[in-house]
Design a protein around this motif. Structure first.
Motif, PDB file in Angstrom:
ATOM      1  N   SER A 305     101.210 -12.619  86.659  1.00  0.00           N
ATOM      2  CA  SER A 305     100.099 -13.676  86.733  1.00  0.00           C
ATOM      3  C   SER A 305      99.095 -12.923  85.895  1.00  0.00           C
ATOM      4  O   SER A 305      98.112 -13.796  85.256  1.00  0.00           O
ATOM      5  N   HIS A 308      99.811 -13.669  82.469  1.00  0.00           N
ATOM      6  CA  HIS A 308      99.062 -15.235  82.074  1.00  0.00           C
ATOM      7  C   HIS A 308      97.684 -15.230  81.361  1.00  0.00           C
ATOM      8  O   HIS A 308      97.037 -15.930  81.193  1.00  0.00           O
ATOM      9  N   GLU A 309      97.342 -14.289  82.790  1.00  0.00           N
ATOM     10  CA  GLU A 309      95.425 -14.127  82.152  1.00  0.00           C
ATOM     11  C   GLU A 309      95.191 -13.666  80.764  1.00  0.00           C
ATOM     12  O   GLU A 309      94.202 -14.001  80.239  1.00  0.00           O
ATOM     13  N   ASP A 320      96.590 -23.280  77.880  1.00  0.00           N
ATOM     14  CA  ASP A 320      96.668 -22.340  79.632  1.00  0.00           C
ATOM     15  C   ASP A 320      97.868 -22.426  80.422  1.00  0.00           C
ATOM     16  O   ASP A 320      98.130 -23.156  81.007  1.00  0.00           O
ATOM     17  N   ARG A 322      98.334 -19.988  82.894  1.00  0.00           N
ATOM     18  CA  ARG A 322      97.471 -19.677  84.511  1.00  0.00           C
ATOM     19  C   ARG A 322      97.769 -20.069  85.613  1.00  0.00           C
ATOM     20  O   ARG A 322      97.971 -21.556  85.243  1.00  0.00           O
TER      21      ARG A 322
END
Ligand code: AMO
Length: 460
Positions: A305, A308-309, A320, A322
Protein backbone atom coordinates in the motif's frame (compact mmCIF):
# COMPACT_ATOMS: atom_id res chain seq x y z
CA UNK A 1 36.66 -63.02 -15.76
CA UNK A 2 35.37 -59.51 -15.24
CA UNK A 3 36.21 -56.71 -17.61
CA UNK A 4 37.37 -53.41 -16.17
CA UNK A 5 36.74 -50.14 -17.91
CA UNK A 6 39.89 -48.60 -19.20
CA UNK A 7 39.26 -45.00 -20.20
CA UNK A 8 41.04 -43.68 -23.25
CA UNK A 9 40.79 -40.08 -22.12
CA UNK A 10 43.64 -38.98 -19.95
CA UNK A 11 43.04 -36.31 -17.38
CA UNK A 12 45.26 -33.90 -19.29
CA UNK A 13 42.82 -33.99 -22.25
CA UNK A 14 40.18 -32.47 -19.99
CA UNK A 15 42.39 -30.37 -17.79
CA UNK A 16 41.60 -26.70 -17.25
CA UNK A 17 43.35 -24.99 -20.12
CA UNK A 18 43.41 -21.79 -18.07
CA UNK A 19 46.38 -23.05 -16.08
CA UNK A 20 48.54 -23.41 -19.18
CA UNK A 21 51.68 -21.30 -19.55
CA UNK A 22 53.52 -20.23 -22.72
CA UNK A 23 55.73 -23.09 -23.86
CA UNK A 24 53.45 -25.81 -22.42
CA UNK A 25 52.42 -28.60 -24.73
CA UNK A 26 48.68 -29.16 -24.93
CA UNK A 27 46.23 -31.67 -26.35
CA UNK A 28 42.65 -30.40 -26.39
CA UNK A 29 39.37 -31.85 -27.63
CA UNK A 30 36.66 -29.67 -29.06
CA UNK A 31 34.42 -28.85 -32.00
CA UNK A 32 35.68 -26.82 -34.93
CA UNK A 33 33.83 -23.56 -34.43
CA UNK A 34 35.48 -21.93 -37.40
CA UNK A 35 38.41 -22.44 -39.72
CA UNK A 36 40.10 -19.81 -41.89
CA UNK A 37 42.86 -20.95 -44.23
CA UNK A 38 45.52 -18.58 -45.55
CA UNK A 39 48.55 -18.91 -47.78
CA UNK A 40 50.79 -19.67 -44.83
CA UNK A 41 48.36 -21.82 -42.83
CA UNK A 42 45.46 -20.21 -41.04
CA UNK A 43 43.36 -20.34 -37.87
CA UNK A 44 41.29 -23.07 -36.34
CA UNK A 45 38.88 -21.83 -33.67
CA UNK A 46 38.15 -24.66 -31.29
CA UNK A 47 34.95 -24.55 -29.26
CA UNK A 48 35.18 -25.78 -25.68
CA UNK A 49 32.54 -25.61 -22.96
CA UNK A 50 34.25 -22.53 -21.52
CA UNK A 51 34.37 -20.67 -24.84
CA UNK A 52 36.67 -20.48 -27.83
CA UNK A 53 40.38 -21.27 -28.15
CA UNK A 54 42.47 -20.07 -31.09
CA UNK A 55 44.74 -22.50 -32.89
CA UNK A 56 47.30 -21.26 -35.42
CA UNK A 57 47.97 -23.57 -38.37
CA UNK A 58 51.22 -23.55 -40.31
CA UNK A 59 51.52 -25.25 -43.68
CA UNK A 60 54.76 -27.12 -43.06
CA UNK A 61 54.13 -27.92 -39.43
CA UNK A 62 50.47 -28.85 -39.05
CA UNK A 63 49.65 -32.48 -39.76
CA UNK A 64 46.01 -33.46 -40.19
CA UNK A 65 44.95 -37.05 -39.60
CA UNK A 66 41.47 -38.36 -40.49
CA UNK A 67 39.27 -40.85 -38.63
CA UNK A 68 41.17 -43.80 -40.12
CA UNK A 69 44.60 -42.41 -39.25
CA UNK A 70 45.48 -41.35 -42.80
CA UNK A 71 47.24 -38.02 -43.30
CA UNK A 72 45.03 -35.58 -45.23
CA UNK A 73 45.20 -31.97 -46.44
CA UNK A 74 44.34 -29.21 -44.00
CA UNK A 75 41.50 -28.06 -46.26
CA UNK A 76 39.61 -31.20 -45.20
CA UNK A 77 38.88 -29.47 -41.92
CA UNK A 78 35.42 -27.90 -41.75
CA UNK A 79 33.08 -26.47 -39.16
CA UNK A 80 31.52 -28.70 -36.48
CA UNK A 81 33.99 -31.52 -36.88
CA UNK A 82 34.93 -33.10 -33.55
CA UNK A 83 38.71 -32.89 -33.31
CA UNK A 84 41.69 -33.13 -31.01
CA UNK A 85 44.40 -30.54 -31.51
CA UNK A 86 47.95 -30.76 -30.24
CA UNK A 87 50.57 -28.07 -30.07
CA UNK A 88 52.50 -25.55 -28.04
CA UNK A 89 50.99 -22.62 -26.17
CA UNK A 90 52.09 -19.14 -27.19
CA UNK A 91 51.24 -15.82 -25.63
CA UNK A 92 48.59 -13.80 -27.49
CA UNK A 93 46.24 -10.86 -27.12
CA UNK A 94 43.00 -11.81 -28.84
CA UNK A 95 40.31 -9.13 -29.05
CA UNK A 96 37.28 -11.28 -30.02
CA UNK A 97 35.26 -11.41 -26.74
CA UNK A 98 33.94 -14.88 -27.63
CA UNK A 99 37.47 -16.25 -27.23
CA UNK A 100 37.73 -17.53 -23.68
CA UNK A 101 41.48 -17.99 -23.79
CA UNK A 102 42.34 -14.53 -25.04
CA UNK A 103 45.84 -14.45 -23.55
CA UNK A 104 47.07 -17.47 -25.47
CA UNK A 105 46.89 -19.40 -28.69
CA UNK A 106 48.09 -22.84 -29.69
CA UNK A 107 50.64 -23.34 -32.47
CA UNK A 108 48.95 -26.48 -33.76
CA UNK A 109 51.18 -29.25 -35.06
CA UNK A 110 48.58 -32.00 -35.16
CA UNK A 111 44.83 -32.16 -35.76
CA UNK A 112 43.01 -35.46 -35.39
CA UNK A 113 39.58 -35.61 -36.97
CA UNK A 114 37.45 -37.72 -34.61
CA UNK A 115 34.06 -37.43 -36.31
CA UNK A 116 32.39 -35.15 -38.80
CA UNK A 117 28.92 -33.76 -39.53
CA UNK A 118 26.87 -35.19 -42.40
CA UNK A 119 27.38 -31.99 -44.39
CA UNK A 120 30.02 -29.31 -44.77
CA UNK A 121 27.14 -26.76 -44.97
CA UNK A 122 26.39 -26.73 -41.23
CA UNK A 123 24.40 -23.88 -39.72
CA UNK A 124 26.75 -20.99 -39.00
CA UNK A 125 25.50 -19.78 -35.64
CA UNK A 126 27.81 -16.76 -35.76
CA UNK A 127 26.35 -15.02 -38.74
CA UNK A 128 22.61 -15.22 -38.28
CA UNK A 129 21.03 -11.98 -39.45
CA UNK A 130 17.37 -11.05 -39.05
CA UNK A 131 15.23 -8.03 -39.75
CA UNK A 132 13.58 -8.00 -36.36
CA UNK A 133 14.00 -9.41 -32.87
CA UNK A 134 10.92 -11.68 -33.11
CA UNK A 135 12.12 -13.37 -36.28
CA UNK A 136 15.54 -13.83 -34.75
CA UNK A 137 14.13 -15.42 -31.58
CA UNK A 138 11.79 -17.67 -33.55
CA UNK A 139 14.65 -18.96 -35.68
CA UNK A 140 16.89 -19.37 -32.69
CA UNK A 141 14.31 -21.38 -30.75
CA UNK A 142 13.21 -23.46 -33.77
CA UNK A 143 16.85 -24.50 -34.19
CA UNK A 144 17.85 -24.34 -30.55
CA UNK A 145 19.57 -27.76 -30.65
CA UNK A 146 22.19 -26.14 -32.92
CA UNK A 147 21.91 -22.41 -32.21
CA UNK A 148 22.88 -23.13 -28.59
CA UNK A 149 26.39 -23.60 -29.97
CA UNK A 150 26.65 -19.85 -30.45
CA UNK A 151 29.13 -18.59 -27.81
CA UNK A 152 26.68 -16.00 -26.52
CA UNK A 153 23.91 -18.53 -25.94
CA UNK A 154 26.41 -20.94 -24.42
CA UNK A 155 27.55 -18.21 -22.05
CA UNK A 156 23.99 -17.42 -20.87
CA UNK A 157 23.44 -21.00 -19.78
CA UNK A 158 26.89 -21.21 -18.19
CA UNK A 159 25.95 -18.22 -16.04
CA UNK A 160 22.65 -19.93 -15.25
CA UNK A 161 24.52 -23.06 -14.20
CA UNK A 162 26.75 -20.97 -11.91
CA UNK A 163 23.69 -19.27 -10.36
CA UNK A 164 22.18 -22.61 -9.39
CA UNK A 165 25.53 -23.85 -8.10
CA UNK A 166 26.00 -20.67 -6.03
CA UNK A 167 22.45 -21.09 -4.71
CA UNK A 168 23.03 -24.71 -3.66
CA UNK A 169 26.50 -24.06 -2.28
CA UNK A 170 25.38 -21.26 0.01
CA UNK A 171 22.32 -23.09 1.31
CA UNK A 172 24.31 -26.26 1.99
CA UNK A 173 26.75 -24.13 3.99
CA UNK A 174 23.79 -22.93 6.08
CA UNK A 175 22.56 -26.39 7.06
CA UNK A 176 19.92 -26.85 4.34
CA UNK A 177 19.13 -30.27 2.87
CA UNK A 178 18.45 -30.59 -0.86
CA UNK A 179 15.19 -32.37 -1.64
CA UNK A 180 13.57 -33.74 -4.81
CA UNK A 181 9.80 -33.59 -4.76
CA UNK A 182 7.36 -35.12 -7.28
CA UNK A 183 6.23 -33.17 -10.31
CA UNK A 184 3.19 -35.38 -10.89
CA UNK A 185 0.76 -34.28 -8.20
CA UNK A 186 -2.83 -34.77 -7.11
CA UNK A 187 -3.58 -31.07 -6.44
CA UNK A 188 -2.15 -27.75 -7.60
CA UNK A 189 -0.35 -25.88 -4.82
CA UNK A 190 -0.79 -22.31 -5.98
CA UNK A 191 -4.47 -22.29 -6.90
CA UNK A 192 -5.78 -20.53 -9.99
CA UNK A 193 -6.46 -21.96 -13.41
CA UNK A 194 -2.92 -22.13 -14.72
CA UNK A 195 -2.39 -25.80 -13.94
CA UNK A 196 -1.69 -28.49 -16.55
CA UNK A 197 -3.93 -31.53 -16.34
CA UNK A 198 -2.56 -34.93 -17.15
CA UNK A 199 -3.91 -38.48 -17.50
CA UNK A 200 -2.36 -40.80 -14.99
CA UNK A 201 -3.69 -44.30 -15.64
CA UNK A 202 -7.39 -43.91 -14.80
CA UNK A 203 -7.01 -40.70 -12.80
CA UNK A 204 -6.65 -37.05 -13.65
CA UNK A 205 -3.58 -35.51 -12.07
CA UNK A 206 -1.58 -32.29 -12.49
CA UNK A 207 1.92 -31.08 -13.22
CA UNK A 208 3.29 -29.35 -10.13
CA UNK A 209 3.01 -25.54 -10.21
CA UNK A 210 5.52 -25.42 -7.36
CA UNK A 211 6.99 -27.77 -4.73
CA UNK A 212 5.24 -25.67 -2.07
CA UNK A 213 3.51 -28.49 -0.12
CA UNK A 214 6.52 -30.76 -0.26
CA UNK A 215 9.05 -28.16 0.83
CA UNK A 216 6.85 -27.32 3.83
CA UNK A 217 6.60 -31.02 4.64
CA UNK A 218 10.40 -31.10 4.32
CA UNK A 219 10.71 -28.50 7.08
CA UNK A 220 8.95 -30.88 9.50
CA UNK A 221 11.68 -33.38 8.69
CA UNK A 222 14.90 -31.45 8.07
CA UNK A 223 14.17 -27.90 9.41
CA UNK A 224 15.73 -26.29 6.33
CA UNK A 225 15.33 -27.52 2.77
CA UNK A 226 15.83 -26.38 -0.80
CA UNK A 227 15.03 -27.69 -4.24
CA UNK A 228 16.05 -26.75 -7.78
CA UNK A 229 13.54 -28.28 -10.17
CA UNK A 230 11.07 -27.56 -12.97
CA UNK A 231 7.67 -26.06 -12.21
CA UNK A 232 4.76 -25.92 -14.62
CA UNK A 233 2.31 -23.13 -15.28
CA UNK A 234 -0.37 -23.27 -17.96
CA UNK A 235 0.08 -19.58 -18.83
CA UNK A 236 -2.00 -18.96 -21.93
CA UNK A 237 -0.35 -15.66 -22.80
CA UNK A 238 2.95 -15.27 -24.62
CA UNK A 239 5.04 -12.70 -22.77
CA UNK A 240 8.74 -11.99 -22.43
CA UNK A 241 8.65 -13.04 -18.75
CA UNK A 242 6.55 -16.18 -18.66
CA UNK A 243 7.50 -19.75 -19.47
CA UNK A 244 5.21 -22.75 -19.21
CA UNK A 245 8.04 -24.73 -17.70
CA UNK A 246 10.57 -22.88 -15.57
CA UNK A 247 13.18 -23.80 -13.01
CA UNK A 248 12.06 -22.92 -9.53
CA UNK A 249 14.76 -22.49 -6.90
CA UNK A 250 12.83 -23.09 -3.71
CA UNK A 251 13.83 -22.49 -0.12
CA UNK A 252 11.91 -23.27 3.08
CA UNK A 253 13.15 -22.88 6.66
CA UNK A 254 11.75 -23.66 10.09
CA UNK A 255 11.93 -21.91 13.46
CA UNK A 256 11.62 -18.41 12.04
CA UNK A 257 10.40 -15.49 14.14
CA UNK A 258 8.93 -13.64 11.20
CA UNK A 259 9.17 -13.19 7.46
CA UNK A 260 12.13 -10.84 8.01
CA UNK A 261 14.27 -13.91 8.79
CA UNK A 262 13.43 -15.31 5.39
CA UNK A 263 14.09 -11.97 3.66
CA UNK A 264 17.43 -11.70 5.42
CA UNK A 265 18.36 -15.20 4.25
CA UNK A 266 17.44 -14.27 0.68
CA UNK A 267 19.62 -11.14 0.81
CA UNK A 268 22.63 -13.15 1.98
CA UNK A 269 21.87 -15.87 -0.52
CA UNK A 270 21.75 -13.40 -3.42
CA UNK A 271 24.99 -11.80 -2.29
CA UNK A 272 26.67 -15.19 -2.33
CA UNK A 273 25.18 -16.13 -5.70
CA UNK A 274 26.54 -12.89 -7.23
CA UNK A 275 29.95 -13.56 -5.71
CA UNK A 276 29.95 -17.12 -7.02
CA UNK A 277 28.93 -16.02 -10.51
CA UNK A 278 31.55 -13.24 -10.60
CA UNK A 279 34.25 -15.69 -9.54
CA UNK A 280 33.29 -18.48 -11.91
CA UNK A 281 32.00 -16.67 -15.00
CA UNK A 282 34.37 -13.76 -15.63
CA UNK A 283 34.64 -14.60 -19.33
CA UNK A 284 30.89 -15.11 -19.80
CA UNK A 285 30.03 -11.86 -18.00
CA UNK A 286 32.46 -9.97 -20.18
CA UNK A 287 31.16 -11.55 -23.39
CA UNK A 288 27.58 -10.71 -22.43
CA UNK A 289 28.55 -7.25 -21.29
CA UNK A 290 26.85 -7.81 -17.95
CA UNK A 291 27.06 -5.45 -15.05
CA UNK A 292 26.55 -7.33 -11.82
CA UNK A 293 23.69 -6.00 -9.73
CA UNK A 294 24.27 -3.90 -6.65
CA UNK A 295 23.00 -5.32 -3.33
CA UNK A 296 23.33 -2.76 -0.54
CA UNK A 297 23.71 -3.85 3.10
CA UNK A 298 19.94 -3.68 3.43
CA UNK A 299 17.56 -4.10 0.49
CA UNK A 300 14.86 -1.41 0.72
CA UNK A 301 11.39 -2.74 1.58
CA UNK A 302 7.94 -1.16 1.14
CA UNK A 303 4.53 -2.38 2.09
CA UNK A 304 2.41 -2.78 -1.04
CA UNK A 305 0.00 0.00 0.00
CA UNK A 306 2.93 2.28 0.85
CA UNK A 307 4.51 1.60 -2.53
CA UNK A 308 1.31 2.43 -4.46
CA UNK A 309 1.08 5.72 -2.49
CA UNK A 310 4.71 6.63 -2.99
CA UNK A 311 4.67 6.06 -6.74
CA UNK A 312 1.44 7.97 -7.24
CA UNK A 313 2.41 10.89 -4.97
CA UNK A 314 5.82 11.21 -6.64
CA UNK A 315 4.16 11.11 -10.10
CA UNK A 316 6.21 8.07 -11.06
CA UNK A 317 3.39 6.13 -12.74
CA UNK A 318 0.91 7.07 -15.44
CA UNK A 319 -2.02 5.45 -13.67
CA UNK A 320 -3.24 5.52 -10.07
CA UNK A 321 -2.83 1.98 -8.67
CA UNK A 322 -3.67 2.81 -5.07
CA UNK A 323 -5.97 0.16 -3.57
CA UNK A 324 -4.94 -2.53 -6.06
CA UNK A 325 -4.08 -6.04 -4.83
CA UNK A 326 -0.80 -6.39 -6.69
CA UNK A 327 1.93 -4.39 -8.36
CA UNK A 328 1.21 -3.27 -11.92
CA UNK A 329 4.09 -3.83 -14.38
CA UNK A 330 4.59 -0.05 -14.71
CA UNK A 331 4.88 0.14 -10.92
CA UNK A 332 7.45 -2.66 -10.83
CA UNK A 333 9.62 -0.74 -13.27
CA UNK A 334 9.05 2.59 -11.52
CA UNK A 335 9.88 1.42 -7.99
CA UNK A 336 13.02 -0.34 -9.20
CA UNK A 337 14.19 2.83 -10.93
CA UNK A 338 13.36 4.84 -7.81
CA UNK A 339 15.34 2.63 -5.38
CA UNK A 340 18.25 2.43 -7.79
CA UNK A 341 18.50 6.23 -7.86
CA UNK A 342 17.79 6.76 -4.17
CA UNK A 343 19.57 3.79 -2.54
CA UNK A 344 21.81 2.41 -5.30
CA UNK A 345 19.96 -0.90 -5.03
CA UNK A 346 19.03 -3.17 -7.94
CA UNK A 347 16.56 -4.95 -5.61
CA UNK A 348 13.46 -3.95 -3.69
CA UNK A 349 11.13 -5.96 -1.43
CA UNK A 350 7.38 -5.36 -1.55
CA UNK A 351 5.59 -6.79 1.48
CA UNK A 352 2.14 -7.31 3.05
CA UNK A 353 0.10 -8.36 0.04
CA UNK A 354 -3.65 -8.70 0.61
CA UNK A 355 -4.71 -12.16 1.74
CA UNK A 356 -7.16 -12.45 -1.17
CA UNK A 357 -4.33 -12.12 -3.63
CA UNK A 358 -1.96 -14.67 -2.05
CA UNK A 359 -2.11 -18.44 -1.98
CA UNK A 360 -4.02 -19.92 0.97
CA UNK A 361 -0.92 -21.12 2.86
CA UNK A 362 0.29 -17.53 3.51
CA UNK A 363 0.21 -16.45 7.17
CA UNK A 364 -2.24 -13.62 7.84
CA UNK A 365 -0.83 -10.50 9.43
CA UNK A 366 -1.87 -10.61 13.12
CA UNK A 367 -2.13 -6.80 13.03
CA UNK A 368 -4.45 -6.71 10.02
CA UNK A 369 -6.20 -9.93 8.99
CA UNK A 370 -6.77 -8.63 5.46
CA UNK A 371 -3.03 -8.68 4.82
CA UNK A 372 -0.45 -11.46 4.76
CA UNK A 373 3.12 -11.78 5.97
CA UNK A 374 4.33 -12.20 2.42
CA UNK A 375 6.72 -10.51 0.05
CA UNK A 376 7.89 -10.26 -3.53
CA UNK A 377 11.42 -9.34 -4.47
CA UNK A 378 11.81 -7.18 -7.56
CA UNK A 379 15.04 -6.82 -9.46
CA UNK A 380 15.65 -4.36 -12.28
CA UNK A 381 11.94 -4.01 -12.98
CA UNK A 382 10.92 -7.68 -12.73
CA UNK A 383 9.55 -9.90 -9.96
CA UNK A 384 12.10 -12.64 -9.35
CA UNK A 385 10.75 -14.02 -6.06
CA UNK A 386 7.62 -14.61 -4.01
CA UNK A 387 7.80 -15.75 -0.44
CA UNK A 388 6.68 -15.22 3.10
CA UNK A 389 5.74 -16.81 6.37
CA UNK A 390 3.30 -19.74 6.24
CA UNK A 391 0.60 -20.82 8.64
CA UNK A 392 1.70 -23.73 10.83
CA UNK A 393 -1.49 -24.63 12.77
CA UNK A 394 -3.90 -27.13 11.27
CA UNK A 395 -6.92 -25.12 12.48
CA UNK A 396 -5.75 -22.01 10.58
CA UNK A 397 -5.46 -24.00 7.39
CA UNK A 398 -8.95 -25.46 7.82
CA UNK A 399 -10.46 -22.05 8.48
CA UNK A 400 -8.82 -20.39 5.50
CA UNK A 401 -9.59 -23.24 3.13
CA UNK A 402 -13.24 -23.28 4.13
CA UNK A 403 -13.41 -19.47 3.72
CA UNK A 404 -12.11 -19.93 0.19
CA UNK A 405 -14.47 -22.77 -0.68
CA UNK A 406 -11.65 -25.32 -0.80
CA UNK A 407 -12.12 -28.88 0.43
CA UNK A 408 -9.46 -29.70 3.07
CA UNK A 409 -9.99 -33.44 2.40
CA UNK A 410 -8.48 -33.02 -1.04
CA UNK A 411 -5.27 -31.94 0.66
CA UNK A 412 -5.32 -34.72 3.22
CA UNK A 413 -1.59 -35.42 3.39
CA UNK A 414 -0.77 -31.72 3.59
CA UNK A 415 -3.29 -31.10 6.36
CA UNK A 416 -2.08 -34.20 8.19
CA UNK A 417 1.40 -32.72 8.26
CA UNK A 418 0.14 -29.81 10.40
CA UNK A 419 -2.03 -32.21 12.44
CA UNK A 420 1.23 -33.96 13.33
CA UNK A 421 3.04 -30.77 14.33
CA UNK A 422 5.07 -28.17 12.45
CA UNK A 423 7.39 -25.34 13.56
CA UNK A 424 6.78 -21.74 12.46
CA UNK A 425 8.29 -21.55 9.01
CA UNK A 426 8.59 -19.61 5.79
CA UNK A 427 10.40 -19.56 2.51
CA UNK A 428 10.51 -18.30 -1.01
CA UNK A 429 11.09 -19.29 -4.62
CA UNK A 430 13.32 -17.64 -7.20
CA UNK A 431 12.65 -18.21 -10.90
CA UNK A 432 16.03 -19.24 -12.29
CA UNK A 433 15.40 -17.96 -15.82
CA UNK A 434 14.17 -14.61 -14.52
CA UNK A 435 17.16 -14.19 -12.22
CA UNK A 436 19.53 -15.08 -15.08
CA UNK A 437 17.78 -12.62 -17.41
CA UNK A 438 17.92 -9.84 -14.80
CA UNK A 439 21.60 -10.37 -14.04
CA UNK A 440 22.48 -10.35 -17.74
CA UNK A 441 19.98 -7.65 -18.76
CA UNK A 442 18.32 -9.98 -21.26
CA UNK A 443 14.87 -8.79 -22.29
CA UNK A 444 13.21 -12.17 -22.88
CA UNK A 445 13.41 -14.91 -20.22
CA UNK A 446 13.08 -17.55 -22.93
CA UNK A 447 16.68 -16.84 -23.90
CA UNK A 448 17.60 -18.07 -20.44
CA UNK A 449 15.93 -21.45 -20.85
CA UNK A 450 17.82 -24.22 -22.63
CA UNK A 451 14.68 -25.37 -24.45
CA UNK A 452 11.90 -22.88 -23.71
CA UNK A 453 8.31 -24.05 -23.46
CA UNK A 454 5.64 -21.53 -24.33
CA UNK A 455 2.13 -21.61 -25.65
CA UNK A 456 3.42 -22.22 -29.20
CA UNK A 457 6.45 -24.35 -28.51
CA UNK A 458 7.12 -27.86 -27.22
CA UNK A 459 10.03 -28.77 -29.51
CA UNK A 460 12.95 -29.00 -29.77
P1 AMO B 1 5.30 -17.68 -7.52
O1 AMO B 1 4.11 -18.25 -8.20
O2 AMO B 1 5.34 -16.20 -7.38
O3 AMO B 1 5.44 -18.28 -6.05
O4 AMO B 1 6.62 -18.16 -8.25
C1 AMO B 1 7.89 -17.89 -7.70
C2 AMO B 1 8.81 -17.32 -8.74
O5 AMO B 1 8.91 -18.19 -9.84
C3 AMO B 1 9.05 -17.47 -11.04
N1 AMO B 1 7.94 -17.76 -11.95
C4 AMO B 1 8.05 -17.85 -13.28
N2 AMO B 1 9.11 -17.73 -14.11
C5 AMO B 1 8.89 -17.90 -15.43
N3 AMO B 1 7.69 -18.18 -15.97
C6 AMO B 1 6.60 -18.31 -15.18
N4 AMO B 1 5.42 -18.63 -15.73
C7 AMO B 1 6.76 -18.16 -13.77
N5 AMO B 1 5.92 -18.22 -12.72
C8 AMO B 1 6.65 -17.97 -11.62
C9 AMO B 1 9.09 -16.00 -10.67
C10 AMO B 1 8.35 -16.01 -9.35
O6 AMO B 1 8.72 -14.92 -8.54
N6 AMO B 1 5.17 -21.19 -3.91
C11 AMO B 1 5.46 -19.82 -4.21
C12 AMO B 1 6.82 -19.41 -3.70
C13 AMO B 1 6.94 -19.38 -2.19
O7 AMO B 1 6.12 -18.69 -1.56
O8 AMO B 1 7.85 -20.03 -1.67
C14 AMO B 1 5.39 -19.59 -5.71
O9 AMO B 1 5.41 -20.52 -6.51
O10 AMO B 1 10.45 -15.62 -10.50
Amino acid sequence: MANFINSHCTTTDYSDLRSLQPGDRVRAYGMVHNVRLTKWGGFLILRKAEGLLQGVLQNEQTVVVDEKGATVQVNNISREMAVAIEGVVNEAKIKDPAVAYSQMEVAVDKIEIISRPATTEVLDTNSLKFGDEDAMLRFKFDNRHVTLRNPRDMAILRVQSAISQGFAQYLLSQGFTQIYSPKIVSEGAEGGANVFKMDYFDKQVYLAQSPQFYKQIGVGVYERVFEIAPAYRAEKHATSRHLNEFISMDVEMGFIKGQEDVMELEMNLLRNIMKYVSEHCAHELQLLNADMPAIPDQIPAYRLSECHELLWNEHLTEEDHRGEDDMAPEEERAICKYVKEKYGSDFVFITHFPSQHRAFYAMDDPEDGKLTLSFDLLMRGLEITSGGQRMHEEADYRRKMVERGMDPEKFHFYMDTFHNGMPPHGGFAIGLERLTACILNIANVKECSMFPRDINRVAP
